[in-house]
Scaffold this motif. Structure first.
Motif, PDB file in Angstrom:
ATOM      1  N   THR A  74      37.490  47.675  44.977  1.00 51.59           N
ATOM      2  CA  THR A  74      36.175  48.000  44.410  1.00 51.59           C
ATOM      3  C   THR A  74      36.036  47.429  43.007  1.00 51.59           C
ATOM      4  O   THR A  74      34.981  46.897  42.638  1.00 51.59           O
ATOM      5  N   GLY A  75      37.107  47.522  42.228  1.00 49.72           N
ATOM      6  CA  GLY A  75      37.071  47.003  40.861  1.00 49.72           C
ATOM      7  C   GLY A  75      36.866  45.509  40.799  1.00 49.72           C
ATOM      8  O   GLY A  75      36.066  45.011  40.002  1.00 49.72           O
ATOM      9  N   ILE A  76      37.572  44.766  41.660  1.00 49.12           N
ATOM     10  CA  ILE A  76      37.451  43.310  41.614  1.00 49.12           C
ATOM     11  C   ILE A  76      36.088  42.856  42.118  1.00 49.12           C
ATOM     12  O   ILE A  76      35.518  41.877  41.623  1.00 49.12           O
ATOM     13  N   ILE A  77      35.520  43.564  43.098  1.00 50.83           N
ATOM     14  CA  ILE A  77      34.186  43.208  43.594  1.00 50.83           C
ATOM     15  C   ILE A  77      33.129  43.463  42.525  1.00 50.83           C
ATOM     16  O   ILE A  77      32.242  42.633  42.292  1.00 50.83           O
ATOM     17  N   LEU A  78      33.218  44.611  41.852  1.00 51.27           N
ATOM     18  CA  LEU A  78      32.280  44.909  40.765  1.00 51.27           C
ATOM     19  C   LEU A  78      32.417  43.899  39.636  1.00 51.27           C
ATOM     20  O   LEU A  78      31.418  43.431  39.074  1.00 51.27           O
ATOM     21  N   LEU A  93      36.369  46.601  33.759  1.00 55.71           N
ATOM     22  CA  LEU A  93      36.146  46.046  32.420  1.00 55.71           C
ATOM     23  C   LEU A  93      37.188  44.998  32.032  1.00 55.71           C
ATOM     24  O   LEU A  93      36.858  44.024  31.351  1.00 55.71           O
ATOM     25  N   ILE A  94      38.432  45.189  32.461  1.00 58.12           N
ATOM     26  CA  ILE A  94      39.460  44.217  32.068  1.00 58.12           C
ATOM     27  C   ILE A  94      39.412  42.951  32.919  1.00 58.12           C
ATOM     28  O   ILE A  94      40.037  41.941  32.566  1.00 58.12           O
ATOM     29  N   GLN A  95      38.662  42.978  34.045  1.00 55.41           N
ATOM     30  CA  GLN A  95      38.568  41.791  34.897  1.00 55.41           C
ATOM     31  C   GLN A  95      37.253  41.029  34.728  1.00 55.41           C
ATOM     32  O   GLN A  95      37.179  39.849  35.089  1.00 55.41           O
ATOM     33  N   ILE A  96      36.231  41.676  34.199  1.00 55.26           N
ATOM     34  CA  ILE A  96      34.937  41.019  34.013  1.00 55.26           C
ATOM     35  C   ILE A  96      35.043  39.743  33.165  1.00 55.26           C
ATOM     36  O   ILE A  96      34.425  38.729  33.504  1.00 55.26           O
ATOM     37  N   LYS A 146      25.756  26.412  44.028  1.00 57.16           N
ATOM     38  CA  LYS A 146      26.796  26.214  45.033  1.00 57.16           C
ATOM     39  C   LYS A 146      27.982  25.433  44.477  1.00 57.16           C
ATOM     40  O   LYS A 146      29.136  25.786  44.714  1.00 57.16           O
ATOM     41  N   ASN A 147      27.702  24.380  43.727  1.00 58.09           N
ATOM     42  CA  ASN A 147      28.783  23.535  43.235  1.00 58.09           C
ATOM     43  C   ASN A 147      29.590  24.190  42.123  1.00 58.09           C
ATOM     44  O   ASN A 147      30.749  23.836  41.905  1.00 58.09           O
ATOM     45  N   SER A 148      28.986  25.128  41.411  1.00 54.86           N
ATOM     46  CA  SER A 148      29.702  25.775  40.306  1.00 54.86           C
ATOM     47  C   SER A 148      30.440  27.034  40.729  1.00 54.86           C
ATOM     48  O   SER A 148      31.149  27.636  39.907  1.00 54.86           O
ATOM     49  N   MET A 149      30.319  27.438  41.990  1.00 53.26           N
ATOM     50  CA  MET A 149      30.952  28.663  42.450  1.00 53.26           C
ATOM     51  C   MET A 149      32.390  28.471  42.930  1.00 53.26           C
ATOM     52  O   MET A 149      33.115  29.445  43.137  1.00 53.26           O
ATOM     53  N   LEU A 150      32.816  27.222  43.111  1.00 58.57           N
ATOM     54  CA  LEU A 150      34.165  26.981  43.623  1.00 58.57           C
ATOM     55  C   LEU A 150      35.263  27.548  42.709  1.00 58.57           C
ATOM     56  O   LEU A 150      36.196  28.187  43.198  1.00 58.57           O
ATOM     57  N   PRO A 151      35.223  27.329  41.389  1.00 60.72           N
ATOM     58  CA  PRO A 151      36.246  27.940  40.531  1.00 60.72           C
ATOM     59  C   PRO A 151      36.237  29.469  40.597  1.00 60.72           C
ATOM     60  O   PRO A 151      37.290  30.112  40.566  1.00 60.72           O
ATOM     61  N   THR A 152      35.047  30.063  40.693  1.00 65.14           N
ATOM     62  CA  THR A 152      34.946  31.515  40.789  1.00 65.14           C
ATOM     63  C   THR A 152      35.583  32.012  42.084  1.00 65.14           C
ATOM     64  O   THR A 152      36.277  33.039  42.096  1.00 65.14           O
ATOM     65  N   LEU A 197      33.501  40.842  39.878  1.00 71.00           N
ATOM     66  CA  LEU A 197      32.959  39.572  40.361  1.00 71.00           C
ATOM     67  C   LEU A 197      31.444  39.537  40.228  1.00 71.00           C
ATOM     68  O   LEU A 197      30.877  38.562  39.703  1.00 71.00           O
ATOM     69  N   ILE A 198      30.784  40.596  40.674  1.00 74.59           N
ATOM     70  CA  ILE A 198      29.324  40.633  40.648  1.00 74.59           C
ATOM     71  C   ILE A 198      28.799  40.641  39.216  1.00 74.59           C
ATOM     72  O   ILE A 198      27.929  39.842  38.838  1.00 74.59           O
ATOM     73  N   ILE A 199      29.345  41.536  38.395  1.00 74.79           N
ATOM     74  CA  ILE A 199      28.860  41.687  37.017  1.00 74.79           C
ATOM     75  C   ILE A 199      29.228  40.467  36.177  1.00 74.79           C
ATOM     76  O   ILE A 199      28.382  39.887  35.477  1.00 74.79           O
ATOM     77  N   GLY A 200      30.501  40.061  36.227  1.00 77.90           N
ATOM     78  CA  GLY A 200      30.960  38.949  35.404  1.00 77.90           C
ATOM     79  C   GLY A 200      30.308  37.628  35.769  1.00 77.90           C
ATOM     80  O   GLY A 200      29.875  36.878  34.887  1.00 77.90           O
ATOM     81  N   THR A 201      30.205  37.358  37.072  1.00 78.95           N
ATOM     82  CA  THR A 201      29.594  36.095  37.507  1.00 78.95           C
ATOM     83  C   THR A 201      28.106  36.056  37.184  1.00 78.95           C
ATOM     84  O   THR A 201      27.591  35.030  36.712  1.00 78.95           O
ATOM     85  N   SER A 202      27.418  37.163  37.433  1.00 82.57           N
ATOM     86  CA  SER A 202      25.975  37.212  37.131  1.00 82.57           C
ATOM     87  C   SER A 202      25.725  37.004  35.638  1.00 82.57           C
ATOM     88  O   SER A 202      24.842  36.227  35.247  1.00 82.57           O
TER      89      SER A 202
END
Length: 321
Positions: free
Chosen positions: A105-109, A197-200, A240-246, A111-116
């Motif tokens: 749950t932490g890594i998904i949150l 918070l530590i993964q965002i 799409k092209n910038s999501m590969l590193p993420t 991912l969503i918050i940090g990437t956005s």
């Protein structure tokens, strides 16, 4: 693709086998052994030590011990914990659920918050939001997870008294059904906030840098010069092209999610795999440690294969011929 998948699966199996050998050697060659803990510290008799050594096969050469372990493993048996005498598979299964609830749950949150936030900051490069988020990401990236967890406990549990300090459930309440789910959710808030918070910062910085780099590519400049709308350029090409590193970072983190976040679990007394692993290390519980590392190796191999497949789906330029 099918041929590539077969190669990657074979490579994954090889990696698991090599990891199995290395982990077995490192664990058994490390100083100390579980016999000294089982025999006790108050004048243990040599007869007891010899009997326990014989029982667990520690008097055999290390290659004989490894062959015996492999024979047991090929039967689908991870062995028994030396300290609790319970099946290793049972102990791991009991802890996987809480670990996935917290770590996944932490890594998904994150991912969503940090990437956005990273994408928005990249599109508004140089703005106040970009400057503030960059500063905040560096702040949380340099903050130790255990310290952040302790501060959250101090503020929300000890001072404000609105959230529990530790554990997964209130053992005195004996809740069932929906009440138990709410109790777990209440106990989850602080450790989940810490893990998120530590993964965002990782996802924020990678998404921001990747989007900025993609936006500066020549073909993006050509599209803009041709009069194509910025929103269309972003949706069809930049995103799409910038999501590969993420995806790479998410896949790596996802591979290790099964091992839990040991320090956070210890701070919040969360009954997960990370805490179980630390206990097994401190007690020299060889079979339990081998079981945990085996599950971790398998999860890493599987996640890396899945990430490679996702690469090919997202970016048509990638071909596995």
């Amino acid at each position: 693709m099918a041929r590539y998948l077969r190669k990657r699966i074979l490579t994954g199996i090889l990696v698991i086998l090599v990891s199995l050998v290395i982990n077995f050697l490192l664990i058994h060659m490390a100083p100390g052994n579980p016999i000294s803990l089982l025999a006790g510290k108050d004048n243990p008799s040599q007869e007891m030590i010899d009997a326990l050594t014989e029982k667990y096969g520690f008097n055999d050469p290390i290659h004989i011990q490894f062959i015996s372990y492999l024979k047991t493993l090929l039967k689908g048996d991870l062995g028994y914990s030396i300290m609790s005498s319970e099946p290793v598979s049972k102990l791991i299964i009991e802890k996987v659920g809480p670990t996935l609830l917290l770590s996944l749950t932490g890594i998904i949150l994150a991912l969503i918050i940090g990437t956005s936030a990273g994408i928005y900051a990249a599109r508004k490069r140089g703005s106040l939001f970009d400057s503030v988020m960059c500063g905040v990401s560096y702040l949380f990236d340099s903050t130790p997870g255990f310290w952040l967890g302790l501060m959250l406990i101090l503020i929300f549990a000890s001072t404000l008294k609105i959230l529990p300090t530790a554990g997964m459930v209130d053992l005195r309440a004996q809740n069932e059904g929906f009440a138990k789910a709410l109790d777990i959710l209440k106990h989850l808030v602080l450790p989940l906030t810490t893990v998120t918070l530590i993964q965002i910062p990782y996802f924020f910085r990678i998404a921001r840098a990747s989007v900025i780099q993609t936006m500066s590519e020549d073909y993006i400049t050509t599209f803009r010069a041709a009069g194509m709308k910025e929103s269309k350029i972003f949706k069809r090409y930049i995103f799409k092209n910038s999501m590969l590193p993420t995806i790479t970072v998410f896949g790596i983190n996802l591979a290790y999610v099964i091992s839990g976040v040991a320090i956070i679990e210890i701070v919040f007394a969360w009954p997960g795999m990370g805490r179980l692993m630390m206990t097994a290390i401190s007690k020299r519980d060889y079979p339990l440690l081998m079981g945990i590392y085996l599950v971790l190796s398998v999860s890493i191999a599987v996640c890396m294969i899945v990430v490679d497949v996702i690469y090919a789906v997202i970016d048509p330029r990638i071909r596995y011929d």
